[in-house]
Write a protein that holds these residues in place. Sequence first.
Motif, PDB file in Angstrom:
ATOM      1  N   GLY A  31       4.807  -2.015   7.788  1.00  0.00           N
ATOM      2  CA  GLY A  31       4.404  -0.841   7.011  1.00  0.00           C
ATOM      3  C   GLY A  31       5.511   0.119   6.674  1.00  0.00           C
ATOM      4  O   GLY A  31       5.287   1.057   5.906  1.00  0.00           O
ATOM      5  N   ASP A  32       6.698  -0.078   7.223  1.00  0.00           N
ATOM      6  CA  ASP A  32       7.787   0.829   6.842  1.00  0.00           C
ATOM      7  C   ASP A  32       8.942  -0.010   6.293  1.00  0.00           C
ATOM      8  O   ASP A  32       8.805  -1.212   6.079  1.00  0.00           O
ATOM      9  CB  ASP A  32       8.201   1.705   8.029  1.00  0.00           C
ATOM     10  N   ASP A  33      10.087   0.625   6.041  1.00  0.00           N
ATOM     11  CA  ASP A  33      11.211  -0.125   5.464  1.00  0.00           C
ATOM     12  C   ASP A  33      11.805  -1.112   6.453  1.00  0.00           C
ATOM     13  O   ASP A  33      12.338  -2.144   6.062  1.00  0.00           O
ATOM     14  CB  ASP A  33      12.291   0.851   4.977  1.00  0.00           C
ATOM     15  N   ASP A  79      17.305  -0.804   3.332  1.00  0.00           N
ATOM     16  CA  ASP A  79      16.143  -0.551   4.199  1.00  0.00           C
ATOM     17  C   ASP A  79      16.558   0.078   5.535  1.00  0.00           C
ATOM     18  O   ASP A  79      15.807   0.864   6.118  1.00  0.00           O
ATOM     19  CB  ASP A  79      15.367  -1.853   4.450  1.00  0.00           C
TER      20      ASP A  79
HETATM   21  P1  ADP Z   1      10.647  -3.027   1.389  1.00  0.00           P
HETATM   22  O1  ADP Z   1      10.363  -2.950  -0.109  1.00  0.00           O
HETATM   23  O2  ADP Z   1      11.070  -1.734   1.966  1.00  0.00           O
HETATM   24  O3  ADP Z   1      11.549  -4.190   1.757  1.00  0.00           O
HETATM   25  P2  ADP Z   1       8.137  -4.327   1.595  1.00  0.00           P
HETATM   26  O4  ADP Z   1       7.328  -3.659   0.545  1.00  0.00           O
HETATM   27  O5  ADP Z   1       8.767  -5.651   1.291  1.00  0.00           O
HETATM   28  O6  ADP Z   1       9.252  -3.302   2.088  1.00  0.00           O
HETATM   29  O7  ADP Z   1       7.286  -4.518   2.915  1.00  0.00           O
HETATM   30  C1  ADP Z   1       6.483  -3.467   3.412  1.00  0.00           C
HETATM   31  C2  ADP Z   1       6.143  -3.778   4.865  1.00  0.00           C
HETATM   32  O8  ADP Z   1       5.393  -4.993   4.952  1.00  0.00           O
HETATM   33  C3  ADP Z   1       7.351  -3.988   5.767  1.00  0.00           C
HETATM   34  O9  ADP Z   1       7.038  -3.446   7.031  1.00  0.00           O
HETATM   35  C4  ADP Z   1       7.472  -5.502   5.848  1.00  0.00           C
HETATM   36  O10 ADP Z   1       8.118  -5.911   7.044  1.00  0.00           O
HETATM   37  C5  ADP Z   1       6.011  -5.928   5.823  1.00  0.00           C
HETATM   38  N1  ADP Z   1       5.791  -7.280   5.275  1.00  0.00           N
HETATM   39  C6  ADP Z   1       6.045  -7.718   4.008  1.00  0.00           C
HETATM   40  N2  ADP Z   1       5.689  -9.016   3.854  1.00  0.00           N
HETATM   41  C7  ADP Z   1       5.201  -9.441   5.052  1.00  0.00           C
HETATM   42  C8  ADP Z   1       4.681 -10.675   5.531  1.00  0.00           C
HETATM   43  N3  ADP Z   1       4.581 -11.754   4.734  1.00  0.00           N
HETATM   44  N4  ADP Z   1       4.277 -10.727   6.828  1.00  0.00           N
HETATM   45  C9  ADP Z   1       4.378  -9.644   7.635  1.00  0.00           C
HETATM   46  N5  ADP Z   1       4.848  -8.438   7.233  1.00  0.00           N
HETATM   47  C10 ADP Z   1       5.257  -8.325   5.963  1.00  0.00           C
END
Ligand code: ADP
Length: 333
Positions: A31-33, A79
């Motif tokens: 849910g975070d960066d 991030d």
């Molecule tokens: P960012 O754009 O900052 O890289 P994302 O939008 O890609 O972040 O991801 C938002 C959150 O969701 C992050 O905490 C990321 O680790 C999590 N996340 C994204 N895809 C998955 C996945 N397939 N399984 C588990 N967590 C995920």
Amino acid sequence: MKLHETGEFGFIKMIHDRFPNADAGVLRGIGDDAAVLKKDDENALLVTTDLLIENVHFLRSDISLKELGHKALAVNLSDIAAMGGSAKTAVISLAVHADEDVEQLLELYEGMELLAKRHNAELVGGDTSISKNGMFISVTVLGEADTDCILYRDGAQTGDTIYVSGCLGDSAYGLGVILGKWRCAPSLCAYFRKAHHLPEPQLAEGRFFAKSGLVHAMMDLSDGLSSDLGHICTASGKGAHIFEEAIPLSDPLKEATVDDPAARTISSLHGGEDYCLLLTGHPGLEFRFMEAFGRPLYPIGEIVDEPGLRLINKKAESVSISPKGHDHFLRRA
Ligand code: ADP
Ligand code: MG
């Protein structure tokens, strides 16, 4: 249900519901960066990963492998910057066709190496596989931060000033130019290509904000202002007013879009991959930032109680806006 109905973020929410990250060592999970893991009483480990896929995230005809190496690492470092941390190590997984030229592939690593050195990060491992269908690059970066200083997306408070730490829209406009959707004078093309292919992660800036004690929420701008500010507002249970006139635009973007206000709005308000920082906190932070970095931090709006995003346009009208930034799966109306 199909992925194009839930969208990327609806799907991630379902994963999060299944893995609520209740372990005491997980200070912040999905849910975070970046994920935040307890290291000791004062320090936390940060973990973030991003995947770049040929013909989805990049076209081989448009970007050199050296640039691609830079970008693959930069988006991860960004991030870590978004949490207010320092990058330490990276692991790289690469899937490539057997006909790839080895010298060229090593240029990918040269791009990463130059950027990693500038931020004192080191490549410590990875994995290599054959791909039958294009190149895949997955980068994971580990970082560190003082646990007390880490900035999350969910800390925005009513009355906070919203800031961005760079001009918006250049990368998205660059992508439009590369894809032949938008035009620019030949003298500006190199500027926009660079904005899209060589983002600079703002790690020192992120740490400055984290240590300032004046910032309540932060993330990096990867999906576009409307989407990313939407993430901060949703996580914080708040809304936001953005002042259109205050959105910082580079001179090249102003020049290129002088006769195309729609392209200007789409790229600066909804366009992604600027990789500067979006933060909310005390008013007046821009003066301290100028003292520290000799360049502007831009106040662009205010956090409010009422949920939703509103754009205060040049005629002082308040218009509701919905997130239109990047989502891999959502089919928007
Ligand atoms: P960012 O754009 O900052 O890289 P994302 O939008 O890609 O972040 O991801 C938002 C959150 O969701 C992050 O905490 C990321 O680790 C999590 N996340 C994204 N895809 C998955 C996945 N397939 N399984 C588990 N967590 C995920
Ligand atoms: Mg991010």
